[in-house]
Design a protein around this motif. Sequence first.
Motif, short mmCIF file in Angstrom:
data_model
loop_
_atom_site.label_atom_id
_atom_site.label_comp_id
_atom_site.label_asym_id
_atom_site.label_seq_id
_atom_site.Cartn_x
_atom_site.Cartn_y
_atom_site.Cartn_z
N VAL A 143 -0.04 -63.75 -57.04
CA VAL A 143 -1.33 -64.13 -57.61
C VAL A 143 -2.33 -62.99 -57.47
O VAL A 143 -3.27 -62.85 -58.28
CB VAL A 143 -1.85 -65.42 -56.91
N LYS A 144 -2.12 -62.15 -56.45
CA LYS A 144 -3.03 -61.03 -56.21
C LYS A 144 -2.94 -59.97 -57.31
O LYS A 144 -3.84 -59.13 -57.43
CB LYS A 144 -2.72 -60.39 -54.85
N LEU A 145 -1.89 -60.02 -58.12
CA LEU A 145 -1.75 -59.05 -59.21
C LEU A 145 -2.67 -59.39 -60.39
O LEU A 145 -2.82 -58.57 -61.32
CB LEU A 145 -0.30 -58.99 -59.69
N ALA A 146 -3.24 -60.59 -60.36
CA ALA A 146 -4.22 -61.01 -61.39
C ALA A 146 -3.66 -60.90 -62.80
O ALA A 146 -4.38 -60.55 -63.75
CB ALA A 146 -5.50 -60.19 -61.26
N THR B 290 -3.12 -66.28 -64.03
CA THR B 290 -2.42 -65.08 -63.55
C THR B 290 -0.97 -65.05 -64.03
O THR B 290 -0.28 -64.06 -63.81
CB THR B 290 -2.43 -65.05 -62.02
N MET B 291 -0.51 -66.12 -64.67
CA MET B 291 0.82 -66.25 -65.28
C MET B 291 1.97 -66.14 -64.28
O MET B 291 3.14 -66.01 -64.67
CB MET B 291 1.00 -65.21 -66.40
N PHE C 220 2.66 -59.36 -66.09
CA PHE C 220 3.12 -60.64 -66.59
C PHE C 220 2.71 -60.81 -68.06
O PHE C 220 1.61 -60.40 -68.46
CB PHE C 220 2.51 -61.81 -65.79
N THR C 221 3.59 -61.43 -68.85
CA THR C 221 3.29 -61.75 -70.25
C THR C 221 3.72 -63.18 -70.51
O THR C 221 4.88 -63.55 -70.28
CB THR C 221 4.03 -60.82 -71.22
N VAL D 284 7.86 -67.02 -69.92
CA VAL D 284 7.10 -65.91 -69.33
C VAL D 284 8.04 -64.73 -69.16
O VAL D 284 9.24 -64.89 -68.84
CB VAL D 284 6.52 -66.31 -67.96
N GLU D 285 7.50 -63.53 -69.35
CA GLU D 285 8.22 -62.30 -69.01
C GLU D 285 7.43 -61.57 -67.92
O GLU D 285 6.20 -61.65 -67.89
CB GLU D 285 8.37 -61.38 -70.23
N PHE D 286 8.14 -60.87 -67.03
CA PHE D 286 7.45 -60.08 -66.01
C PHE D 286 8.25 -58.82 -65.73
O PHE D 286 9.48 -58.78 -65.89
CB PHE D 286 7.23 -60.89 -64.72
N ASP D 287 7.53 -57.76 -65.36
CA ASP D 287 8.16 -56.46 -65.08
C ASP D 287 8.68 -56.47 -63.65
O ASP D 287 7.93 -56.24 -62.70
CB ASP D 287 7.13 -55.35 -65.29
N LEU D 288 9.96 -56.77 -63.52
CA LEU D 288 10.57 -56.95 -62.20
C LEU D 288 10.41 -55.70 -61.33
O LEU D 288 9.98 -55.78 -60.18
CB LEU D 288 12.06 -57.29 -62.38
#
Length: 610
Positions: free
Chosen positions: A80-83, A57-58, A87-88, A104-108
């Motif tokens: 973790v629920k975002l599966a 799930t990154m 996340f990249t 890791v990158e994520f859309d804040l």
Amino acid sequence: MQDICIESPLAGELIELSKVKDVGFSNGAMGRGAAVKPIDGKVYAPFDGVVEVLFPTMHAIGLKSMTGIDILIHIGFDTVKLAGQYFTAHVKQGDRVSKGQMLVEFDLAAIENAGYDTTTVIVVTNSADYTTITLLLGDTIIKSIGGETNVKDSIPDNMVKEEYVAAEILKYIGGKSNIRSVEHCATRLRLILKDKSQINEKSIENIDGVKGQFFAAAQFQIILGTGFVDKVYAVIVRDSESLAGSSNNETAYQEMTMLQKISRTLGDVFVPIIPVLVATGIFMGLRGMAQSLGIQFSENFLRMSQILTDTAFAFLPALVTWSTMKKFGGTPVIGIVLGLMLVAPQLPNAYAVASGDAQVISMSIFGLTVPVVGYQGSVLPALVLGILAAKLQKWFKSFVPDVLDLIITPFMTLFISMLIGILVVGPIMHSVESNIFSAVKAFLDLPFGLGGLVVGGLHQVIVVTGVHHVFNALEIELLATTGQDAFNAIITGAIVAQGGAALAVALKTKNPKKRSLYISSVIPAFLGITEPAIFGINLRFVKPFIYALIGGAAAGMAASLMHLAGTGMGITVIPGTLLYMNHLLEYLFVNAIGFGVAFTLTFMLFKQSE
């Protein structure tokens, strides 16, 4: 042990780990570290190392540095629920990474709009290997000192220990103004607070000098140890008359369950009597040891020793009614007289009746035949009579004029209580007492030591619930009826087992400071006081407590199989040897079983990382 410093892998605001919402991280269970409120969605490697774990799930990544530091970077809570959505990952599990490399990158914004907290936790999962862990983010520094989670701060050199501990306790319970009442027992400070939400339990446990904390019997109890608790209590109540004169009883009783109320009442009644019975048991043990060594005593010496060993039990009802009257607000001296009436020489002696040397007196009242006998060694008749007499005295005081109170109230209280005690309460409660005692004795005498196994295995669980005072009456009854206390022999193994398990944890603890703190909690267990070991170590890690229960069960079974019994009550383990001078080897063997089983299971099966 060494110190380490790690730069934050994210930009943002560095915050203390204890302030995050997820208890699994805030209590340090996953390791020591800090958290970041991110301002962008980029996670960089804080050092050169290897990606040991990358969740599909990154949302979480685990790294190991070239020097052996293991860290977990956990992005947000419940993400973790975002599966994996938003996340990249720029690395994969097993990759070698360099400091500053993007992981890791994520859309804040998207994650926050989806309703998730993006606070990111950075913890060192092998925290026990390091003394000081420092995390840096710009000008912000957060340090975690100690080889394990929840390591206690040191006492400043310029402060007396009890002054420091009292000040820290007050700081983390909301101050004196939040205390409704405060008391202390042999090892624990007992507080009833106005607002429990102001308690910072983790910070209290981190105070150097505090061995543990827990809620029991509606009280917040802080374990400080014998002697030291008196000093801390004195500092807390200093300059505060209302606190110094406060009592927890009334407030605590309101919040207790019925079983806790019964246990506390029995404790309040019987605990003041126990020191006399302890002394009596030691006298009996010393005399028995001398006789077993072949020492001959003169008739007069034996007579004097019997005065020491037999008086307390011959007049036991007087002790019980005195303590009961005092507990329930009556006049203690009236209780003493009532108790002496139950064993008056005009009544057939209970021991003589049991041996066939005397006959019960039969009295006819309203056509009913009532057996009248003395109540030497009885507990329940004296207990119930003491309660009734205290209530009766209060009732008379409610309407008898003050000018006549000194004459009428004691006279009527004694007269009515004597009649009720000898003709009603005595026969009924003595019958109840006999049936209860027979049932308990039958249970303890179960074949194959099963009774001892059950009692030894569960005794410390009952101690944790705070209702163990119910056993005081049982032990006194055993001593008064049989002259021995088999229950004491069973529970001593359960008590030393807690110390054995706690010692195993201490020896497996790598950090010297934490180990010394654990050992200081172990020592009282070998003197018969298990609360510091239970609440400071064993229950915190759970498994050592279970292993100690197994050790207690094994020791209890051994004690039952050998029919081991002490000559007194109230002391166990090392001090308890004075009660087993006639059977010292068997007593030491039972304690060795309890200690050995608990220590071995804990040392072999408990992992320090747990």
